[in-house]
Design an enzyme around this catalytic site. Structure first.
Site, PDB file in Angstrom:
ATOM      1  N   SER A  26     -17.289   2.184 -12.176  1.00 56.37           N
ATOM      2  CA  SER A  26     -16.409   2.249 -10.996  1.00 56.37           C
ATOM      3  C   SER A  26     -16.693   1.665  -9.489  1.00 56.37           C
ATOM      4  O   SER A  26     -16.014   2.297  -8.760  1.00 56.37           O
ATOM      5  CB  SER A  26     -15.793   3.738 -11.070  1.00 56.37           C
ATOM      6  OG  SER A  26     -17.047   4.304 -10.645  1.00 56.37           O
ATOM      7  N   ASN A 114     -20.442  15.795 -10.866  1.00 60.24           N
ATOM      8  CA  ASN A 114     -19.042  16.187 -10.881  1.00 60.24           C
ATOM      9  C   ASN A 114     -18.935  17.004  -9.495  1.00 60.24           C
ATOM     10  O   ASN A 114     -17.959  16.887  -8.774  1.00 60.24           O
ATOM     11  CB  ASN A 114     -19.108  17.214 -11.863  1.00 60.24           C
ATOM     12  CG  ASN A 114     -19.044  16.579 -13.270  1.00 60.24           C
ATOM     13  OD1 ASN A 114     -19.080  15.358 -13.369  1.00 60.24           O
ATOM     14  ND2 ASN A 114     -18.997  17.542 -14.281  1.00 60.24           N
ATOM     15  N   THR A 159      28.037   9.994   8.206  1.00 61.92           N
ATOM     16  CA  THR A 159      27.577  10.460   6.916  1.00 61.92           C
ATOM     17  C   THR A 159      28.111   9.792   5.827  1.00 61.92           C
ATOM     18  O   THR A 159      29.380   9.177   5.856  1.00 61.92           O
ATOM     19  CB  THR A 159      27.952  12.095   6.958  1.00 61.92           C
ATOM     20  OG1 THR A 159      29.408  11.957   7.041  1.00 61.92           O
ATOM     21  CG2 THR A 159      27.737  12.910   8.119  1.00 61.92           C
ATOM     22  N   HIS A 160      27.650   9.840   4.555  1.00 59.00           N
ATOM     23  CA  HIS A 160      27.927   9.088   3.429  1.00 59.00           C
ATOM     24  C   HIS A 160      28.185   7.695   3.790  1.00 59.00           C
ATOM     25  O   HIS A 160      28.694   6.773   3.223  1.00 59.00           O
ATOM     26  CB  HIS A 160      29.401   9.687   2.832  1.00 59.00           C
ATOM     27  CG  HIS A 160      29.293  11.160   2.500  1.00 59.00           C
ATOM     28  ND1 HIS A 160      28.967  11.431   1.308  1.00 59.00           N
ATOM     29  CD2 HIS A 160      29.717  12.060   3.564  1.00 59.00           C
ATOM     30  CE1 HIS A 160      29.055  12.953   1.297  1.00 59.00           C
ATOM     31  NE2 HIS A 160      29.364  13.314   2.428  1.00 59.00           N
ATOM     32  N   SER A 281      12.575 -18.477   7.188  1.00 60.28           N
ATOM     33  CA  SER A 281      12.633 -19.038   5.607  1.00 60.28           C
ATOM     34  C   SER A 281      12.015 -20.521   5.751  1.00 60.28           C
ATOM     35  O   SER A 281      12.184 -21.218   6.395  1.00 60.28           O
ATOM     36  CB  SER A 281      14.271 -18.966   5.642  1.00 60.28           C
ATOM     37  OG  SER A 281      14.606 -19.882   4.357  1.00 60.28           O
ATOM     38  N   LYS A 287      17.127 -18.536   9.679  1.00 60.61           N
ATOM     39  CA  LYS A 287      17.121 -17.354   9.400  1.00 60.61           C
ATOM     40  C   LYS A 287      15.798 -16.472  10.171  1.00 60.61           C
ATOM     41  O   LYS A 287      14.908 -17.208  10.724  1.00 60.61           O
ATOM     42  CB  LYS A 287      16.479 -17.155   7.885  1.00 60.61           C
ATOM     43  CG  LYS A 287      17.510 -17.674   6.888  1.00 60.61           C
ATOM     44  CD  LYS A 287      18.607 -16.628   6.730  1.00 60.61           C
ATOM     45  CE  LYS A 287      18.321 -15.126   6.365  1.00 60.61           C
ATOM     46  NZ  LYS A 287      17.656 -15.115   5.041  1.00 60.61           N
ATOM     47  N   ASN A 289      14.070 -12.935   9.447  1.00 64.95           N
ATOM     48  CA  ASN A 289      14.058 -11.927   8.415  1.00 64.95           C
ATOM     49  C   ASN A 289      13.290 -10.849   8.757  1.00 64.95           C
ATOM     50  O   ASN A 289      12.423 -10.832   9.319  1.00 64.95           O
ATOM     51  CB  ASN A 289      13.738 -12.414   6.975  1.00 64.95           C
ATOM     52  CG  ASN A 289      14.410 -13.594   6.393  1.00 64.95           C
ATOM     53  OD1 ASN A 289      15.540 -13.702   6.539  1.00 64.95           O
ATOM     54  ND2 ASN A 289      13.774 -14.706   5.938  1.00 64.95           N
ATOM     55  N   GLU A 294      11.382  -4.733   5.262  1.00 61.79           N
ATOM     56  CA  GLU A 294      11.437  -4.800   3.958  1.00 61.79           C
ATOM     57  C   GLU A 294      10.027  -4.313   3.278  1.00 61.79           C
ATOM     58  O   GLU A 294      10.183  -3.543   2.151  1.00 61.79           O
ATOM     59  CB  GLU A 294      11.840  -6.208   3.652  1.00 61.79           C
ATOM     60  CG  GLU A 294      13.275  -6.457   3.912  1.00 61.79           C
ATOM     61  CD  GLU A 294      13.758  -7.935   3.735  1.00 61.79           C
ATOM     62  OE1 GLU A 294      14.765  -8.141   4.167  1.00 61.79           O
ATOM     63  OE2 GLU A 294      12.967  -8.770   3.472  1.00 61.79           O
ATOM     64  N   GLN A 326     -11.709  10.141 -12.703  1.00 62.09           N
ATOM     65  CA  GLN A 326     -12.126   9.059 -11.951  1.00 62.09           C
ATOM     66  C   GLN A 326     -11.014   8.133 -11.397  1.00 62.09           C
ATOM     67  O   GLN A 326     -11.073   7.461 -10.467  1.00 62.09           O
ATOM     68  CB  GLN A 326     -12.971   8.303 -13.121  1.00 62.09           C
ATOM     69  CG  GLN A 326     -13.404   6.850 -12.752  1.00 62.09           C
ATOM     70  CD  GLN A 326     -14.345   5.902 -13.471  1.00 62.09           C
ATOM     71  OE1 GLN A 326     -15.074   6.479 -13.839  1.00 62.09           O
ATOM     72  NE2 GLN A 326     -13.748   4.963 -13.972  1.00 62.09           N
TER      73      GLN A 326
END
Length: 465
Positions: A26, A114, A159-160, A281, A287, A289, A294, A326
């Site tokens: 590990s 532990n 709303t909605h 882009s 573009k 973006n 995102e 672990q």
């Protein structure tokens, strides 16, 4: 793994399979806990000294060597070997290389991996929670500052995802600040629970060496030892709770990110993104973006996955410690790393947003968003709300059928729709009037937004970040 750095193996006669070695190792992820392991060892040798298992001279030599080992870890001079199973075995190897096996071999007495790892993950997360807290405070500061700068500018409330009522841009921005404040409250409450030390629990049953676990918890700056040794080594609810809070933070960022993506589109045109927080882009020259938003949205999905995976790992583990545990670390390491990556970029993007306030004001009354004001005006004329709702619905239907806004319906047409719709109703058919009237607790009026700003500034004073 049949190597001097291995912390077990005396009862084994066959060499460990290479596949098992690879599965068990590990250090590729738990090495980041090295400084916390060293701090725990420094605290543990104090307990060994107090119980008479180390002399003052031995403690001095060990402590000096651990300080040096910590420096070597920090500067990369000491790193794990392929034969090191985990961070604990690697660091014990390093210590023994410095002080010899006779003295270095004494340090393991009275503790287990532990209780070590259960303590390390807590001290690590306590430190990282402070870093995340500061980053969230930065974002709250930015949102509060933007609210001050756009205090009285209207926008459509939804709303909605449909036009609902006019609101202030400042009110909307602060609606994204308050969930983050609650996240910080959760983080603070979590710290109280996380600040107990599993050290001294051993593998699961404690130790017969009469070591005082309070010595360790005090040295590590923790509140006290945990009350039950089995619980101390086998529980990871503190880790899961941290993962949950991290998930909530990411979700709250993602919700705002979704709006920013929409607002930046040509159809909405609410905002303009700064070049420094946008990308282009490879094929379309025009573009710009919203990649920061995102990626923030995507990272939320990843972090939720970390939480879900951790919960699934924990859900059926019998007491006490199981090697499944672990798997708790990579989940929260990923959450920490991604929040620390996302928060500065997201905060920078928000701080540099340019709002099209003319567009926002133009659309504030669109979609018959003043209809509720008409209904409430009728209520003030002693009309039951059930009737007021019906009357206003007929007004909206008429306006929609004839391609009119509510304030474009003539006085004669108002009376024809219903006698109670007198020309006096025009006093509420304005965005500014609608917003000003929402002066109740938590409302969107300027006075209530100023209350919010004052409350947030008590948490994040202006100019303090």
């Amino acid at each position: 793994m049949n190597d001097s750095s291995n912390l077990w193996g005396g009862r084994f006669s066959a060499k460990t399979s290479e596949a098992v070695v690879n599965l068990s190792r590990s250090t590729d992820f738990d090495w980041r806990l090295a400084k916390y392991d060293i701090a725990g060892t420094k605290a543990h040798i104090l307990a060994l000294r107090a119980a008479g298992f180390l002399t003052e001279a031995e403690v001095t030599r060990l402590d000096k060597s651990l300080v040096e080992l910590d420096k070597r870890v920090a500067n990369g001079m000491f790193t794990p070997k392929p034969t090191d199973e985990d961070v604990h075995s690697a660091l014990e190897r390093g210590l023994i290389e410095m002080v010899g096996a006779d003295l270095g071999g004494k340090v393991r007495a009275g503790r287990s991996r532990n209780d070590q790892i259960a303590t390390l993950i807590r001290t690590y997360l306590l430190d990282e929670s402070s870093v995340i807290r500061e980053a969230v405070l930065d974002l709250i500061d930015v949102l509060t500052t933007l609210a001050q700068e756009h205090l009285s500018e209207p926008m459509p409330g939804r709303t909605h995802f449909q036009h609902a009522q006019p609101i202030l841009l400042s009110h909307h921005l602060l609606a994204h600040a308050w969930p983050l404040v609650r996240d910080l409250d959760r983080l603070q409450e979590w710290k109280t629970r996380a600040s107990f030390s599993p050290y001294g629990a051993g593998a699961l049953a404690g130790t017969s060496l009469a070591l005082d676990p309070n010595v360790v918890s005090d040295a590590l700056g923790l509140t006290a030892p945990m009350a039950n040794s089995i619980d101390a080594t086998s529980s990871r609810d503190v880790v899961a709770e941290f993962a949950f809070i991290g998930s909530l933070i990411s979700i709250n960022l993602s919700r705002f990110a979704e709006e920013i993506i929409i607002w930046a589109s040509a159809e909405f045109g609410y905002i303009k993104l700064a070049d420094a927080y946008s990308t282009g882009s490879s094929i379309m020259p025009q573009k710009k973006n919203p990649d920061v938003a995102e990626l923030t949205r995507a990272k939320a999905g990843r972090i939720i996955g970390d939480l879900t995976g951790l919960l699934a790992t924990l859900k059926a583990l019998p007491l006490a410690y199981n090697r499944d545990l672990q798997e708790d670390k990579e989940a929260v390491f990923d959450i920490v790393d991604n929040l620390k990556l996302v928060l500065p970029a997201f905060t920078g993007m928000v701080a540099t947003l340019e709002f099209n306030t003319e567009r926002l004001e133009e659309l504030a009354s669109a979609g018959y968003s003043l209809a509720t004001d008409v209904a409430e005006w009728l209520v003030k004329q002693k009309v039951p709300f059930r009737d007021a709702h019906e009357i206003t619905g007929k007004l909206v239907a008429f306006a929609e059928k004839n391609g009119l806004e509510l304030d474009e319906v003539s006085d004669a047409e108002l009376i024809a729709i219903h006698p109670l719709l007198t020309p006096d109703v025009r006093e509420v058919l304005s965005v500014s009037g609608s917003i000003k009237s929402r002066s109740g607790a938590g409302g969107t009026s300027v006075s209530r937004v100023l209350d919010q700003i004052s409350a947030l500034r008590r948490l994040v004073p202006a100019g303090s970040r």
